[in-house]
Design a protein around this motif. Structure first.
Motif, PDB file in Angstrom:
ATOM      1  N   GLN A   1       2.240   1.827  -3.392  1.00 15.70           N
ATOM      2  CA  GLN A   1       1.212   2.355  -4.299  1.00 15.70           C
ATOM      3  C   GLN A   1       0.990   3.846  -4.033  1.00 15.70           C
ATOM      4  O   GLN A   1       0.887   4.643  -4.964  1.00 15.70           O
ATOM      5  N   TYR A   2       0.888   4.229  -2.741  1.00 16.09           N
ATOM      6  CA  TYR A   2       0.703   5.641  -2.405  1.00 16.09           C
ATOM      7  C   TYR A   2       1.887   6.459  -2.899  1.00 16.09           C
ATOM      8  O   TYR A   2       1.722   7.567  -3.393  1.00 16.09           O
TER       9      TYR A   2
ATOM     10  N   GLN B   1       0.835  -1.206   0.000  1.00 18.21           N
ATOM     11  CA  GLN B   1       0.000   0.000   0.000  1.00 18.21           C
ATOM     12  C   GLN B   1       0.863   1.248   0.000  1.00 18.21           C
ATOM     13  O   GLN B   1       0.588   2.209  -0.722  1.00 18.21           O
TER      14      GLN B   1
END
Length: 50
Positions: free
Chosen positions: A36-37, A33
């Protein structure tokens, strides 16, 4: 080194491996995550500069 010490050392190595693998599995999701951020932030920055 006595046999007992070797056995204990090997046990400690196995436990360390197991614990680090477990933590890696747990953090893998958060890490993905975060990556991805990170990509999203970079993409936004690039788009805003243009």
């Amino acid at each position: 080194m006595t046999e007992k010490q070797e056995v204990i050392l090997n046990a400690i190595k196995d436990i360390t491996m197991f614990v680090s693998l477990t933590f890696a599995m747990l953090y893998a999701r958060d890490l993905m995550q975060a990556v991805q951020y990170g990509f999203m932030l970079v993409a936004m920055t690039i788009i805003n500069k243009k």
